[in-house]
Design a protein around this motif. Structure first.
Motif, PDB file in Angstrom:
ATOM      1  N   VAL A  60      -5.190   0.899   4.175  1.00  0.00           N
ATOM      2  CA  VAL A  60      -4.024   0.047   4.374  1.00  0.00           C
ATOM      3  C   VAL A  60      -3.600  -0.499   3.014  1.00  0.00           C
ATOM      4  O   VAL A  60      -4.335  -1.265   2.384  1.00  0.00           O
ATOM      5  N   PHE A  61      -2.429  -0.058   2.572  1.00  0.00           N
ATOM      6  CA  PHE A  61      -1.871  -0.463   1.290  1.00  0.00           C
ATOM      7  C   PHE A  61      -0.875  -1.594   1.539  1.00  0.00           C
ATOM      8  O   PHE A  61      -0.073  -1.518   2.475  1.00  0.00           O
ATOM      9  N   ILE A  62      -0.921  -2.626   0.698  1.00  0.00           N
ATOM     10  CA  ILE A  62      -0.098  -3.817   0.893  1.00  0.00           C
ATOM     11  C   ILE A  62       0.582  -4.189  -0.425  1.00  0.00           C
ATOM     12  O   ILE A  62      -0.047  -4.166  -1.486  1.00  0.00           O
ATOM     13  N   GLY A  63       1.849  -4.534  -0.331  1.00  0.00           N
ATOM     14  CA  GLY A  63       2.582  -4.985  -1.502  1.00  0.00           C
ATOM     15  C   GLY A  63       3.984  -5.409  -1.111  1.00  0.00           C
ATOM     16  O   GLY A  63       4.254  -5.745   0.042  1.00  0.00           O
ATOM     17  N   THR A  64       4.866  -5.359  -2.070  1.00  0.00           N
ATOM     18  CA  THR A  64       6.272  -5.702  -1.884  1.00  0.00           C
ATOM     19  C   THR A  64       7.082  -4.412  -2.013  1.00  0.00           C
ATOM     20  O   THR A  64       6.832  -3.639  -2.939  1.00  0.00           O
ATOM     21  N   PRO A  65       8.017  -4.166  -1.082  1.00  0.00           N
ATOM     22  CA  PRO A  65       8.813  -2.938  -1.209  1.00  0.00           C
ATOM     23  C   PRO A  65       9.529  -2.890  -2.557  1.00  0.00           C
ATOM     24  O   PRO A  65      10.201  -3.844  -2.954  1.00  0.00           O
ATOM     25  N   GLY A  66       9.360  -1.777  -3.255  1.00  0.00           N
ATOM     26  CA  GLY A  66       9.995  -1.597  -4.554  1.00  0.00           C
ATOM     27  C   GLY A  66      11.358  -0.947  -4.457  1.00  0.00           C
ATOM     28  O   GLY A  66      12.077  -0.863  -5.447  1.00  0.00           O
ATOM     29  N   VAL A  91     -10.573  -3.109  -1.718  1.00  0.00           N
ATOM     30  CA  VAL A  91     -10.731  -2.407  -2.994  1.00  0.00           C
ATOM     31  C   VAL A  91      -9.817  -3.122  -3.991  1.00  0.00           C
ATOM     32  O   VAL A  91      -8.597  -2.987  -3.924  1.00  0.00           O
ATOM     33  N   ARG A  92     -10.409  -3.890  -4.869  1.00  0.00           N
ATOM     34  CA  ARG A  92      -9.641  -4.681  -5.828  1.00  0.00           C
ATOM     35  C   ARG A  92      -9.007  -3.783  -6.892  1.00  0.00           C
ATOM     36  O   ARG A  92      -9.447  -2.661  -7.120  1.00  0.00           O
ATOM     37  N   LEU A 144      -5.321  -2.989  -1.518  1.00  0.00           N
ATOM     38  CA  LEU A 144      -5.841  -1.919  -0.658  1.00  0.00           C
ATOM     39  C   LEU A 144      -6.993  -2.440   0.175  1.00  0.00           C
ATOM     40  O   LEU A 144      -7.928  -3.051  -0.355  1.00  0.00           O
ATOM     41  N   VAL A 145      -6.915  -2.194   1.474  1.00  0.00           N
ATOM     42  CA  VAL A 145      -7.991  -2.516   2.406  1.00  0.00           C
ATOM     43  C   VAL A 145      -8.359  -1.223   3.128  1.00  0.00           C
ATOM     44  O   VAL A 145      -7.487  -0.557   3.694  1.00  0.00           O
ATOM     45  N   VAL A 146      -9.629  -0.866   3.084  1.00  0.00           N
ATOM     46  CA  VAL A 146     -10.113   0.306   3.818  1.00  0.00           C
ATOM     47  C   VAL A 146     -10.647  -0.196   5.156  1.00  0.00           C
ATOM     48  O   VAL A 146     -11.504  -1.086   5.199  1.00  0.00           O
ATOM     49  N   ALA A 147     -10.102   0.359   6.240  1.00  0.00           N
ATOM     50  CA  ALA A 147     -10.521  -0.034   7.591  1.00  0.00           C
ATOM     51  C   ALA A 147     -11.525   0.984   8.111  1.00  0.00           C
ATOM     52  O   ALA A 147     -11.283   2.191   8.058  1.00  0.00           O
ATOM     53  N   LEU A 148     -12.635   0.470   8.600  1.00  0.00           N
ATOM     54  CA  LEU A 148     -13.694   1.326   9.127  1.00  0.00           C
ATOM     55  C   LEU A 148     -13.868   1.123  10.620  1.00  0.00           C
ATOM     56  O   LEU A 148     -13.883  -0.016  11.098  1.00  0.00           O
ATOM     57  N   SER A 149     -14.006   2.214  11.325  1.00  0.00           N
ATOM     58  CA  SER A 149     -14.422   2.171  12.719  1.00  0.00           C
ATOM     59  C   SER A 149     -15.945   2.112  12.699  1.00  0.00           C
ATOM     60  O   SER A 149     -16.595   2.980  12.113  1.00  0.00           O
ATOM     61  N   ALA A 150     -16.501   1.080  13.324  1.00  0.00           N
ATOM     62  CA  ALA A 150     -17.941   0.856  13.307  1.00  0.00           C
ATOM     63  C   ALA A 150     -18.438   0.631  14.735  1.00  0.00           C
ATOM     64  O   ALA A 150     -18.835  -0.475  15.098  1.00  0.00           O
ATOM     65  N   PRO A 151     -18.380   1.684  15.569  1.00  0.00           N
ATOM     66  CA  PRO A 151     -18.783   1.495  16.965  1.00  0.00           C
ATOM     67  C   PRO A 151     -20.240   1.058  17.095  1.00  0.00           C
ATOM     68  O   PRO A 151     -21.089   1.468  16.307  1.00  0.00           O
ATOM     69  N   VAL A 152     -20.465   0.211  18.063  1.00  0.00           N
ATOM     70  CA  VAL A 152     -21.806  -0.303  18.324  1.00  0.00           C
ATOM     71  C   VAL A 152     -22.515   0.687  19.241  1.00  0.00           C
ATOM     72  O   VAL A 152     -22.146   0.850  20.415  1.00  0.00           O
TER      73      VAL A 152
END
Length: 192
Positions: free
Chosen positions: A166-172, A57-58, A98-106
């Motif tokens: 999953v949120f990613i950045g630099t600790p503020g 998610v940009r 931000l990365v959204v992780a999906l469980s996508a079982p086969v």
């Protein structure tokens, strides 16, 4: 010191997630984010099914995400107060990446769904480790947006569920340790 980069073992021994609300710019650039996600793909995966997906998610889509969360929240809780709605907007806007992780079982696989779900957790943990190894901090959140059907439908298809944001950045701000389980409370030796 958290997320000590002096050696792989030191990093694992000092790993500490970042609180998404405290993560600021910079986040990973496109090449670094691709590297992080490629490392996440190197995950234990019984049957080689890749039962997970990741949706980036940009920054320019965060307002749309906030609006989605607000609309879904109001549909579920029509009497929601201002603070609840603000919390949805804050959730969507925290951290630069931000990365959204999906469980996508086969479906129909001989590999049990439970094992496929474990694999998505392992993929997210690899994503977090790669994030920290590149000098950033990551935080994996679930909460209300993870379990709402409208939010899930905006990211995943039939049979998929959101495993986390999953949120990613630099600790503020300085990170603090959190309570950890005691070794002897968790580890035992089998003695039959």
């Amino acid at each position: 010191m958290f997320n000590d980069l002096s050696s792989p073992l030191a990093l694992l021994q000092t790993r500490r997630s970042g609180k998404p609300r405290d993560l600021i710019a910079p986040g990973p650039d496109d090449a670094q984010l691709r590297q992080i996600l490629e490392i996440a793909l190197r995950t234990p995966d019984h049957g080689k099914l890749a039962p997970w997906r990741f949706v980036i998610v940009r920054q320019d889509q965060r307002t749309a995400l906030a609006e989605l969360l607000e609309t879904a929240y109001r549909a579920e809780k029509p009497d929601a107060g201002r603070l609840e709605i603000e919390a949805m907007h804050q959730f969507a806007q925290q951290a630069p990446t931000l990365v959204v992780a999906l469980s996508a079982p086969v479906a129909g696989s001989k590999i049990p769904v439970w094992e496929q779900q474990l694999s998505v957790g392992a993929a997210i943990m690899n994503l977090i480790h790669a994030t920290h190894a590149l000098g950033f901090a990551g935080g994996w959140l679930t909460g209300w947006p993870t379990y709402n059907a409208d939010v899930r439908a905006a990211f995943g298809g039939d049979g998929e569920t959101i495993a986390g944001f999953v949120f990613i950045g630099t600790p503020g701000k300085a990170q603090e340790e959190r309570p950890r389980p005691e070794y002897n409370d968790i580890v035992s030796t089998w003695d039959r």
